[in-house]
Design a protein around this motif. Structure first.
Motif, PDB file in Angstrom:
ATOM      1  N   ASP A  25      -3.838  43.854  24.776  1.00 57.53           N
ATOM      2  CA  ASP A  25      -3.383  44.515  26.004  1.00 57.53           C
ATOM      3  C   ASP A  25      -2.778  43.514  26.979  1.00 57.53           C
ATOM      4  O   ASP A  25      -1.784  43.812  27.665  1.00 57.53           O
ATOM      5  CB  ASP A  25      -4.541  45.256  26.670  1.00 57.53           C
ATOM      6  CG  ASP A  25      -4.958  46.507  25.889  1.00 57.53           C
ATOM      7  OD1 ASP A  25      -4.131  46.983  25.082  1.00 57.53           O
ATOM      8  OD2 ASP A  25      -6.096  46.984  26.084  1.00 57.53           O
ATOM      9  N   GLU A  26      -3.383  42.319  27.054  1.00 54.96           N
ATOM     10  CA  GLU A  26      -2.841  41.277  27.936  1.00 54.96           C
ATOM     11  C   GLU A  26      -1.425  40.884  27.503  1.00 54.96           C
ATOM     12  O   GLU A  26      -0.505  40.751  28.331  1.00 54.96           O
ATOM     13  CB  GLU A  26      -3.738  40.041  27.910  1.00 54.96           C
ATOM     14  CG  GLU A  26      -5.069  40.224  28.629  1.00 54.96           C
ATOM     15  CD  GLU A  26      -5.876  38.942  28.651  1.00 54.96           C
ATOM     16  OE1 GLU A  26      -5.243  37.847  28.635  1.00 54.96           O
ATOM     17  OE2 GLU A  26      -7.111  38.991  28.670  1.00 54.96           O
TER      18      GLU A  26
ATOM     19  N   ASN B 248       5.711  43.685  28.941  1.00 52.95           N
ATOM     20  CA  ASN B 248       6.227  44.650  29.909  1.00 52.95           C
ATOM     21  C   ASN B 248       6.827  43.950  31.124  1.00 52.95           C
ATOM     22  O   ASN B 248       7.832  44.403  31.697  1.00 52.95           O
ATOM     23  CB  ASN B 248       5.125  45.612  30.348  1.00 52.95           C
ATOM     24  CG  ASN B 248       4.726  46.583  29.251  1.00 52.95           C
ATOM     25  OD1 ASN B 248       5.522  46.896  28.360  1.00 52.95           O
ATOM     26  ND2 ASN B 248       3.483  47.067  29.291  1.00 52.95           N
ATOM     27  N   GLU B 249       6.190  42.846  31.517  1.00 51.01           N
ATOM     28  CA  GLU B 249       6.714  42.081  32.647  1.00 51.01           C
ATOM     29  C   GLU B 249       8.065  41.470  32.299  1.00 51.01           C
ATOM     30  O   GLU B 249       8.977  41.432  33.143  1.00 51.01           O
ATOM     31  CB  GLU B 249       5.714  40.986  33.041  1.00 51.01           C
ATOM     32  CG  GLU B 249       6.086  40.290  34.347  1.00 51.01           C
ATOM     33  CD  GLU B 249       5.031  39.292  34.786  1.00 51.01           C
ATOM     34  OE1 GLU B 249       5.306  38.529  35.721  1.00 51.01           O
ATOM     35  OE2 GLU B 249       3.928  39.273  34.183  1.00 51.01           O
TER      36      GLU B 249
ATOM     37  N   GLU C 287       0.603  42.700  25.825  1.00 48.88           N
ATOM     38  CA  GLU C 287       1.493  43.834  26.092  1.00 48.88           C
ATOM     39  C   GLU C 287       1.934  43.855  27.556  1.00 48.88           C
ATOM     40  O   GLU C 287       3.083  44.179  27.866  1.00 48.88           O
ATOM     41  CB  GLU C 287       0.784  45.137  25.734  1.00 48.88           C
ATOM     42  CG  GLU C 287       1.697  46.357  25.827  1.00 48.88           C
ATOM     43  CD  GLU C 287       0.984  47.628  25.411  1.00 48.88           C
ATOM     44  OE1 GLU C 287       1.663  48.668  25.315  1.00 48.88           O
ATOM     45  OE2 GLU C 287      -0.246  47.606  25.192  1.00 48.88           O
ATOM     46  N   GLU C 288       1.025  43.485  28.463  1.00 49.45           N
ATOM     47  CA  GLU C 288       1.375  43.419  29.878  1.00 49.45           C
ATOM     48  C   GLU C 288       2.439  42.348  30.140  1.00 49.45           C
ATOM     49  O   GLU C 288       3.366  42.551  30.925  1.00 49.45           O
ATOM     50  CB  GLU C 288       0.130  43.134  30.706  1.00 49.45           C
ATOM     51  CG  GLU C 288      -0.836  44.304  30.790  1.00 49.45           C
ATOM     52  CD  GLU C 288      -2.069  43.972  31.618  1.00 49.45           C
ATOM     53  OE1 GLU C 288      -2.096  42.855  32.185  1.00 49.45           O
ATOM     54  OE2 GLU C 288      -2.987  44.809  31.691  1.00 49.45           O
ATOM     55  N   PHE C 289       2.266  41.212  29.448  1.00 50.54           N
ATOM     56  CA  PHE C 289       3.253  40.146  29.593  1.00 50.54           C
ATOM     57  C   PHE C 289       4.627  40.607  29.086  1.00 50.54           C
ATOM     58  O   PHE C 289       5.670  40.331  29.698  1.00 50.54           O
ATOM     59  CB  PHE C 289       2.809  38.893  28.843  1.00 50.54           C
ATOM     60  CG  PHE C 289       1.607  38.211  29.452  1.00 50.54           C
ATOM     61  CD1 PHE C 289       1.496  38.060  30.821  1.00 50.54           C
ATOM     62  CD2 PHE C 289       0.584  37.709  28.654  1.00 50.54           C
ATOM     63  CE1 PHE C 289       0.406  37.435  31.383  1.00 50.54           C
ATOM     64  CE2 PHE C 289      -0.516  37.083  29.217  1.00 50.54           C
ATOM     65  CZ  PHE C 289      -0.612  36.952  30.581  1.00 50.54           C
TER      66      PHE C 289
ATOM     67  N   LYS D 242      10.566  44.212  32.408  1.00 54.02           N
ATOM     68  CA  LYS D 242      10.834  44.585  33.788  1.00 54.02           C
ATOM     69  C   LYS D 242      11.792  43.597  34.444  1.00 54.02           C
ATOM     70  O   LYS D 242      12.727  43.983  35.161  1.00 54.02           O
ATOM     71  CB  LYS D 242       9.527  44.641  34.566  1.00 54.02           C
ATOM     72  CG  LYS D 242       9.705  45.039  36.031  1.00 54.02           C
ATOM     73  CD  LYS D 242       8.360  45.054  36.742  1.00 54.02           C
ATOM     74  CE  LYS D 242       8.545  45.394  38.221  1.00 54.02           C
ATOM     75  NZ  LYS D 242       7.263  45.394  38.950  1.00 54.02           N
TER      76      LYS D 242
END
Length: 409
Positions: free
Chosen positions: A238-239, A245-246, A241-243, A249
């Motif tokens: 999940d971490e 997504n960043e 995946e957040e990176f 973005k």
């Protein structure tokens, strides 16, 4: 500059040669001239011989006609004269040979006029040399310097009436390029810093996942511990995946800087330029180009940017339409003036229409046509910055792109 100096010298020599030839012709003609006073003296002699009453006033070169007088000094006079014996009597006929100097005066006048003409030509050429050629040569190296990327040295101000605006425009171009270069460097620096930081952050959860995977493959965890490790792996994923997504973005955020100079201007100011630019161009391509009727009005925004938006849309119409027609129509909606650019032959599927204003997006109708998918994206950004809007629709195989401009109250 040396070539133009040689041209000035050549023109001067040619003019001097022409003056010399004119003088040569005029002087050589003098030897063929018959002295007028000789003709008139012969006429006087014939007249007296025939018993006619002869008067000196009747002749242009004769100053006086005098019979011999013993009491006077017959031969004493300041004027040119000839003595003729006519019917047994001596006559002193005085004449003025300088009457023929009119030809000399003509030569003087011709020479003066020729020299004045030569002087005017030389002054004109020197004016062109000092006020046009010389300043232009000083500027000729500047585009080369811009092409090499030398952007830090500003152009000196110049009040030259011929190159003042040109110099100002070049300096504005230099400043724009310099700002763009600085912006790109800052953006590249931010992106590099961001990627370095992000790659470091990703390594930690990625290393943990690798360790858990090895431990599981070796059977080190069983039962409830295995479930706990699986949850840890999921947490680390999940971490990551957040990176990711960043990253997405940041890549999706605006990467271009759009500057406008907001003002109030008449719509005809832009429409007239578009009409002037595209009428001949589209006629040469065989495309019917028509501008619908509209009432002029004041709108808010940047006239140069609005012109740029319309040019982008029309160029797209030329590139992706079938070339039959391009039409500009106008309408009003509340406090806005709507400008619609319509072109025939749209082959874009309706399902792709929502994406045409996205950056780097190209439709399935692009084929092998060159482009980077930024034209309509730039149009949308500019219209938004100017407080307007842009939207598109497809109707009967016709692409209609509409600009929404705010009218000035």
């Amino acid at each position: 500059m040396k070539a133009f100096d040689r041209f000035i010298i050549a023109v001067s020599l040619i003019m001097l040669a022409v003056i010399f030839v004119i003088n040569f012709i005029m002087f050589s003609k003098k030897s063929d001239d018959i002295k007028l006073y000789r003709i008139e003296i012969n006429r006087i002699e014939q007249g007296i011989t025939n018993g006619n009453n002869v008067n000196a006033d009747e002749y242009s070169t004769i100053l006086g006609i005098y019979e011999y007088d013993a009491d006077r000094n017959f031969y004493n006079t300041k004027n040119e004269y000839v003595i003729r014996e006519i019917n047994g009597t001596l006559y002193r006929i005085e004449y003025n040979d300088k009457i023929n100097d009119s030809s000399f005066q003509s030569r003087v006048i011709v020479n003066i006029l020729s020299l004045i003409l030569l002087l005017i030509i030389l002054l004109t050429l020197l004016y062109i040399r000092n006020n046009i050629i010389k300043p232009f040569l000083k500027l000729s190296h500047y585009p080369y310097q811009l092409a090499k990327g030398t952007l830090s040295v500003p152009l000196k101000e110049n009040k030259n009436r011929y190159f003042g605006k040109f110099i100002w425009g070049l300096d504005m171009l230099r400043e724009t390029l310099e700002k763009s270069e600085l912006h790109e460097m800052e953006q590249a620096k931010k992106e590099k810093t961001f990627l370095i930081s992000l790659s470091h952050d990703i390594k930690t959860p990625l290393s943990a996942i690798k360790l858990y995977s090895k431990a599981i493959s070796k059977g080190l965890y069983t039962g409830s511990k295995q479930i706990e490790v699986a949850e840890n792996i999921n947490s680390k994923a999940d971490e990551i995946e957040e990176f990711i997504n960043e990253i997405i973005k940041n890549l999706s955020s605006d990467f271009m800087k759009f500057e406008v100079n907001p003002t109030d201007f008449y719509l005809s100011q832009v429409v007239d330029k578009i009409t002037s630019y595209y009428t001949d161009k589209l006629t040469a391509l065989g495309t019917d180009f028509n501008i619908g009727k509209y009432t002029d009005c004041l709108v808010s925004g940047d006239p140069d940017r609005l012109e740029e938006v319309l040019q982008n849309i029309i160029e797209n119409a030329v590139k992706y339409g079938d070339g039959h027609y391009i039409f500009l129509s106008f309408s009003d909606e509340e406090d806005c003036r709507l400008i619609t650019v319509s072109n025939s032959g749209c082959k874009l599927p309706d399902t792709e229409l929502p994406h045409i204003f996205d950056s780097f997006w190209r439709g399935s109708n692009a084929g092998n046509k060159q482009g980077c998918g930024l034209g309509l994206y730039i149009c949308r950004q500019l219209m938004n910055v100017m407080g307007g809007d842009i939207f598109a629709e497809i109707s009967n195989d016709c692409m209609n792109i509409t600009l929404v401009c705010q009218k000035t109250p």
